[in-house]
Design a protein around this motif. Sequence first.
Motif, mmCIF file in Angstrom:
data_model
loop_
_atom_site.group_PDB
_atom_site.id
_atom_site.type_symbol
_atom_site.label_atom_id
_atom_site.label_comp_id
_atom_site.label_asym_id
_atom_site.label_seq_id
_atom_site.Cartn_x
_atom_site.Cartn_y
_atom_site.Cartn_z
ATOM 1 N N SER A 119 38.976 40.538 47.790
ATOM 2 C CA SER A 119 38.665 39.287 46.154
ATOM 3 C C SER A 119 38.701 39.843 45.003
ATOM 4 N N VAL A 120 38.513 41.419 45.418
ATOM 5 C CA VAL A 120 38.443 42.507 43.660
ATOM 6 C C VAL A 120 39.153 42.692 43.910
ATOM 7 N N PRO A 121 40.031 42.382 42.361
ATOM 8 C CA PRO A 121 41.162 42.427 41.238
ATOM 9 C C PRO A 121 41.774 43.948 41.319
ATOM 10 N N GLU A 122 42.727 44.257 41.312
ATOM 11 C CA GLU A 122 43.449 45.263 41.099
ATOM 12 C C GLU A 122 43.284 45.742 39.202
ATOM 13 N N PRO A 123 42.564 46.571 38.484
ATOM 14 C CA PRO A 123 43.077 46.005 36.663
ATOM 15 C C PRO A 123 43.696 46.974 36.529
ATOM 16 N N GLU A 124 44.271 48.328 37.079
ATOM 17 C CA GLU A 124 45.316 48.771 35.926
ATOM 18 C C GLU A 124 46.671 47.859 36.511
ATOM 19 N N SER B 292 23.091 42.422 47.624
ATOM 20 C CA SER B 292 22.456 41.855 47.227
ATOM 21 C C SER B 292 22.132 42.207 45.561
ATOM 22 N N GLY B 293 23.318 43.695 45.307
ATOM 23 C CA GLY B 293 22.825 44.373 44.195
ATOM 24 C C GLY B 293 23.622 43.459 42.315
ATOM 25 N N ASP B 294 23.700 44.524 42.148
ATOM 26 C CA ASP B 294 24.315 44.399 40.908
ATOM 27 C C ASP B 294 26.002 43.968 41.422
ATOM 28 N N PRO B 295 26.425 42.694 40.656
ATOM 29 C CA PRO B 295 27.656 42.937 41.152
ATOM 30 C C PRO B 295 28.871 43.260 40.789
ATOM 31 N N ALA B 296 28.337 44.308 40.139
ATOM 32 C CA ALA B 296 29.650 45.119 39.588
ATOM 33 C C ALA B 296 30.209 46.621 40.986
ATOM 34 N N HIS B 297 28.952 46.095 41.934
ATOM 35 C CA HIS B 297 29.168 47.079 43.087
ATOM 36 C C HIS B 297 30.706 46.468 43.812
ATOM 37 N N ASP C 109 33.380 44.880 41.982
ATOM 38 C CA ASP C 109 33.727 44.194 40.861
ATOM 39 C C ASP C 109 34.398 45.749 39.791
ATOM 40 N N MET C 110 36.235 45.977 39.903
ATOM 41 C CA MET C 110 35.935 47.318 39.480
ATOM 42 C C MET C 110 36.284 47.636 38.464
ATOM 43 N N VAL C 111 36.454 46.360 37.440
ATOM 44 C CA VAL C 111 36.738 46.056 35.847
ATOM 45 C C VAL C 111 35.183 46.107 35.396
ATOM 46 N N LEU C 112 34.459 45.624 35.923
ATOM 47 C CA LEU C 112 32.693 45.457 35.370
ATOM 48 C C LEU C 112 31.933 46.904 35.912
ATOM 49 N N ALA C 113 32.630 47.800 36.576
ATOM 50 C CA ALA C 113 31.940 48.593 36.881
ATOM 51 C C ALA C 113 32.410 50.197 36.247
ATOM 52 N N GLN C 114 33.691 49.968 35.721
ATOM 53 C CA GLN C 114 33.978 51.155 34.749
ATOM 54 C C GLN C 114 33.208 51.149 33.426
#
Length: 2031
Positions: free
Chosen positions: A1293-1298, A1231-1236, A1238-1243
């Motif tokens: 559903s979290v994609p691998e950015p690399e 329920s917080g930041d979507p970056a939790h 989302d690897m791309v957004l978190a980085q």
Amino acid sequence: MDQAHSLLLNEHAYSRLGEQQRAEFIFEWLCFLKKHLPAADRAHVKKNQKQLVEHLTSILTGSPGPATRRLLADCLALLYMVGDSFTSSLTVDRCNDIIRSKDDSPSFLPTRLAAVACLGALFEQLGRLLISSFKETVANLLKALKSAESQGRYEIMLCIEKILKGLGLSAVPCHRDIYKATRTCLTDRCMAVRCAAAKCLLELQREAVFLWSTELENMASLCFRAFEGSNYDVRVAVSKLLGTLLASALKPNQAIAPRPGSRRSCLEEVMELVSSGFLRGCAGFLRASGDMLQGTSSVSRDVRVGITQACVVFISTLGGVWLEAHFSSLLSLLMELVSNTRATQSMADAVCCRRCVSFILRASVGSLLGEKAQIAAAKEICRAINKQKKAIDTALVEGNVETRVSSTSVLASQHFLVCALLELGSVLQDLGSSASPLLHDASTGLLDTVISVLLYPSVSAQMAAAWCLRCVAVAVPAQVSVLLDRCSERLNALKSCSEAVAGYSSAIAALLGAVQHCTLGIPHAKGKVVMSLAESLLRSAAQNSRISIQRTQGGWLIICALMTLGPTVVEHQMPRILLLWKCAFPQSVKELDSELRRGDSFTWQVTLESRSGALCAMKNLVIYCKDLLTEDVICRLLPLLRCAVALLTQLPSLVKSYGIQLKNAAIVFRLRVYEIFALLPPKTYEDCLSTVLKQLVNDLIGPENVACAELSLLSPLCNKQDLALLGPALQDMEQQYIEEQLQGVGIGGTLEYDPFTIFEKTQVVPAPLPPAAALTASAVKLFGVIFPHLALQQRAKVLEQFCERVRVLKGVLQQTVKVHVTAAFCCALKCLALGHEALGAEEVQKPGVSLLVGALENSNPLLRCVAAEGLTRLAQVLNEPSFTVSLALMSFDKLKVARDAISRTGHSLALGVLYRYLGGISSPQHLSACVGVLFTLSQDNTSPEVQMWSLHSLSMVVDLAGPLYRSHVEASLTLVLRLLLLTPYTHVEVQQSLGRCLNALITSLGPDLQGEGTGVSALRTSCLVGCAVMQDSPDCVVQAQAITCLQQLHMFSPRHVNLANLVPSLCVNLCSLYLSLRRAVVACLRQLAQRETVEVSAHAVALVKELPRRDNTQLDVTIKEVGLEGALFSLLDRELDPRLRQDFKDTLVHMMRSAAECELAHWLKLCKDVLSASSDSAAAALVETNQEDDADDSSAFQMKHEQSGPFSNLRWSTRVFAVECVCRIIVQCESGDPAHFDMVLAQEQRLHKSTDFLVLHLADLVRMAFMAATDHSEQLRLAGLQMLLVIIRKFASVPEPEFHGHLILEQYQAHVGAALRPAFSVEAPPDVTAKACQVCSAWIASRVVSDQRDLRRVHQLLASSLVRVQAGRDVSSPFYNESTFTMETLAVLKAWAEVYIVAVLSTRQKDSPTGQHQDLQQELCKEPGITESTGYSLLKLVQSDLATLSRLWLAALQDHALLTLPPTYASQLPPAGGSFYTAETVEQARQHYCSAWAPILHATALWLKSTEFIMVDEEPANLSRPVTPTSMGQSTSLANIKSPEDISTDRLYLILGISVEFLCSPRSQNQVENITSCLHALQALLDVPWPRSKVGNDQALSVELLSVLHRLIVTRESPGIQLAVMELVQQVVCAAQEHIREKRHSAAVDDGAAEKETVPEFGEGRDTGGLVPGRSLVFGALELCLCTLVRRLPQLIPRLDGSPTGQRGMPWSLSESDCRLVSSALGIISELPSICSPEGSVSVLPTVLYLLLGVLKELVKGSVDTGGGMLVSGALQALQNVLSSPMSRAEKSRAAWVELLRSALSMLLECWDTDTTEPIVDKVTLLRALTIFLLSASAEVTTVEPLKSCCVSRFQASLESKDPKVLSRCYQMLTSVFQSRAAVARPFIQALGRQLVAHLQQVEKSRPQTVAELQAVQDGVRAMEALVLAAEETHRPQLVTALLPILVSFLLDENTLASAPPTSQSLHESALQDLKRLGPQYSTVFKMLMASAPHMKARLEAAIKGNQESMTAKDTPLHVSGKSTPSIQLKTNFL
């Protein structure tokens, strides 16, 4: 009080205050000074030091109170520490002079005490700076000690302690003198002095080596004497001293100088000292010898309890590492202690001794050892038991008289075995399922050892062994069935052995009791086996008189335990049990009389034992199987109970006739009779009520009355608040287990007193009272039950008899009877109050009041409390204000004349609690009187007891008065504060009552404390000062009350509570020895953590950093390393109190909620450290595998665990909580930041700001889940699997950015597989396997696994579980209940169903993305990285087992359908059970089916859809028994063989029935998910033609389904559910359409109607056109659609429309889902006329048109914001469906349709009216709607005047529009109209042709500048072309002649083409193309025109030439670019 906040005393303000206010002012100033001095400027302090010293000295000589003097001493010492210390010696001399003073007056005493306190503080702070005056001071203090009173001795001891602390080694010269003086104080008559002396000696032993070396024995003896007559605080203090001395002797903190002949003490020598005190106490030689000769014990229980606590301190001081290394020796020495006959000379002594030793073992092994060390300790205990057992067995067998052991030795060894077995059981319970390896360790042989003790010739040892086996069963539930079988077999084999019968029957009973704690249960058949065994014992009891008693007791014991299995098991055994009950009692009273004339002592003993057991079984039936207590059973029991009552009256004569050996059996029999009667309604035994009452009265007041333990009898009747008057509550003590031994005679119970308690539901070993005491307690309880059912005369007679008996008796017997009758009457009053019944007239009231008043003035304080509670209950029962007032006046009168403390305390309490159950005090006069009396009593300094009771009563009055007390608050606070400042610390009981008063006053003030007024501020300051005074108290209870008060203040006024002061005081007491203080601390922390987590943590860390090194503890180190939360985890692991453990968990959860996101890494690391902190956790990670293709997995999970960090050896329960915390963190982050997630957004965000995100710690999360899922503990495995499930669901559903196209969880495939594999092993419990199946399905359904090989691995796990399911329920696990097979089977089937659903939908997404399930597929298949082959490969894996799965799914669904039937249809359930459940486990199975059926239903529907209900011949699933034909399509009987059609019909109705049943009444569990599954299942069914035809043929079914869906759409707001409902309605309507169409076609063919133009009258409405609500499909669908439309567009119904355009005139906004719902509803509505008859269609058409046009009207007005054109398109499509309906052309309805459609068209045309207040926004939509009318409706509708003219005028107006978009759409619509039927097109051509040409001719003058304008021109040309084509052949040349010049006018010559705007160029090109196309088509006209207009020809030629040049220019660059350098350069030259 703000004036007190200054460095110097504000003398001016001080002089203006009164005496009381001055004391408060001084205290407040000293508090400020103590806080301010350490942070003050040293120069400023030195400047004012002289004046400060003067101020402080004046306070010193001003007789300060206890709290003030302590604060004064601290401030004086701090002043010299911060300022100059040169003059400190003068202050010391001044204090010494005061102490030497000869003034012995009471007024000078406070000054002397203050001087002593100041000396202590000065020496503590300044230390060696005062070394010169040290000896003189100590000598002065010791001299004063000799003549000092109790307060002086107390203060001197504390002062010397501080001197020793401050000087350290420098105080060595005076150590001996101090030691001598302190020895005397340690045995002082004042308990506070003893505590202070113990603290002084504890400080002395730090440097005085001789205390724990040469003087150790003397010190031990001294401590033993200090325990004599001690209270709880003394025992705690002295035990800490003794334990520390013993630990120092064994493990010195400093080196001892070697002396001749001296050596270091060993464990044996230290324990010898303990043993001597435990066995001989502190008695001298002569006394001890005399006791030995008399056979009595001279050791008081105080001494033994104190020594026990000292042993715990001793072991705790040495630590867990030492205990682990020396446990064997320690265990041996402790067992020698309990085996000594001196300690067990009586049964009471033996029980006390066993409890003491058990407490030592539990407090050490349970608190200090980790799991690995506990396993080693369990092995050691097992070896000790084995060794002792073998020694006794060998000695019993040997024939040598000298070596043969005596019965005394056997009795002594039994206590050894009891303690060892009880501790072994506790250790196993602590270990839980982690103890499994220990049980299977052949070298230890734990089970064999414990079972062997069952044959030991001692009931105590047998019961302890049985309890130990029960603990084994609770820890490892798989062992229950195994042990039951083993014990049953041994019992059958050894029926002739009395020890075996007694031991094994006890073991079986204990194991049956353990089933209550095992969620997985035992096989149902075990109940029958056990019942047969019990029945065999009872029937064979008479065969062998030697073991008759054992068999009788054993048989009934087993039956009683069988009752705990519940009605499911007992129901099948009731006939046999009733028969056994019947055989146990005589058939009539006459037969009983004949029994009394025969028999002997032994016969009667067996008889009484048998009947007692039968009665106990009846009691358990009522408790555990109340549902079976039917009227029939009660009727069959009543004759037996009458015989029992008749025998009850004959027991005295039997005991008199046959001797004393029957006495115990008679007591037990009476006890059982009372117990069963107390549970039954008295009305059922009214005929024998008088007999029972007579026996009860005799037991309560008779001559043979036995004293009962007052605490156990009276405490339950006393209010919990009043128990505080009796001292620290037992439940607030860690030492409750042993401290309750000191509360009275007989309080210590043990299991052998009542073996029938061994099966009770409890985690701790039961401790029943001795039979005599238990009988009294049961008599009191039964008296209370039957008293309300007595007549008034009987009540009065009984109470008068009680009063007379009390009056006649004297001495101890009178006191005993008074206790009994008071308890009985109070219990009766309580029952009267609960039943809302009256007591009776005055003849009943008078003896009752007399009885209670007499008890109120009794010397027993507990009895006084009960009497006060009784008076309160009496007032409640009578509920007469006059009577209540009379009671209050009586107490007032008594208090006026009474001078003894007893009367004053009792009546003061009665005043305080009188209105407790009357709704509180409502009379101001009574309140004022009470307050005045209690104020006076509370100031009686001569009697602290009176003060304590009156203050407690005052606190009750404050609570009961509520807001009425507001006027007395100020005076009360003044009184409380004054007493707090003046009450000496030696009277802690008064301080405790003051604390309760202050708490009540704070609660009374409540939120008013937040005020800022002067009065409120003064009250708040008084409260804070009172809390500060209590915080400084040495008593733990007072400190706990201070914390509670501060907690209340923080709740009401948080900003006025200084956390910087509060939090450090909380942290200091987190490890307090006192449980009550720890509870208060953690409760306060829990509240603070909810709002101020960060501040609390910061203050805790700051405190630890400031502490001196010597004060650091392990907790402080933990706080430094991992913060307060880490310390709480550590304390949680060590804490044993359940309530405190829950508070720790709540506090951590609150802290985590507040700080987890901002300190994510810290919390995750903390949880990881906790999870890793197991010494054997690394072993759990090494999962073995034998599969060759698992090499990849093994490399992933065979990893070494990291170091545990600050934690070590944490238990499984703590680690489970850590895993739960991680799951909470994950959910919280969602329920917080979507970056939790989302690897791309978190980085990206991590680069810009220092924030942390959950996805960055995914590796740690997976690792933690893996560690937990592969642990030995089953609970931790379940938690780990749940965590893994959460991780999969959140991160799937979290994609691998690399790696584009891949998911981040793909790298953890091996970890997941390795974590799951152990859960599918054969040894895994069913609940673990079920949870693993859930994880498996989630993992596969997430489609993270893309590799076929990896997918197959996880698939194999599910496949292996499917094999077990196919084996069937008949070969289910022999360890657990059959319901576990149901649970596991359904979990497997549910997992397969979820996988199949995902596989099908994934495949269908690729095959038919535009199908009906597109929305669902998009929802389920939205994860990135899904390749086309994923769904196919997954479906291919499932396909191989689909034949089996489908049959299993259908069988499960049929089971579920049957189980959901109402109870009235229970007879329809199969007698043998269903496919996956047995008849005996129906109730347990229901919950498993409820959690699994929905996915199975969806999967089955998908499978049926894939087969299209076509039966295929496949092998049936291998079930344990044939399932029903409905579910399986198989039958063994030829007569019952069903056709494929019937089987398909059954399956269809099965799914329909389950779905409709659930949708009608959805359960609370998983509502949304299950509703969605039902809807999708129904959609899948209706996708198939055959089920659709079934539903279409059955209109009643369709209507019912629509009714259910209507209810669903009204009650569920979920968009997904509502869209699915609308789609399902669409399918139902479609099914009806197909059915009607088929019937019409058949009728047309049969009747030859195909040649006619009439339609047969099929459909709703028939000839009349009426639609019946409730029976009409059309009406139901219309109702549902109307509901949907009105909820989204309330404007459609003016009465419901409150605001036509939403709030503040804004458009009514509709979401995308709302638009889809409205479109779907309109589409359904448009289809409804087609399923009506012609007359019916006429009936429904007005509503349909009204709704369609209403929606269109709102859309075109712009009052609805749809955010797109979906809704417009849907509405127009629906309108077209209606207009093109075949009903509009039917002969019977054509005319009506034409009229209605004309009205609709007229309504539509009215929307263009310009005089409306709401202007049209969307004219295009109106044009489209009008065009649809023109094109789809019959010509009769649109060609009639004035509609035709209106339509034309609307188009004419649109053609004049300045909006190019409107103009463009108008041209498009005209094109369609021109191409339509001639009757429709002709008027428009005639009216609009010229206007169209004129518009196009104007283009040459104003060429298009925008793309929209260009499009409009091009659409106009198309309309003109359509006009040409629509004209007759003769008129076309004229129109072409008009069109061609227009096109030529659009052309540009070669000069202007290049420079023209893009739109003009595009128009030029399109015109040129049109000319090229039309020229050859109309060549004659074209040539003639060109010939007649040379300028046009020239313009055309120029345009063609310019176009060719333009094309050449475009081609040239392309040619050049071909020779240019290629864009892709090769790095290597291959030439």
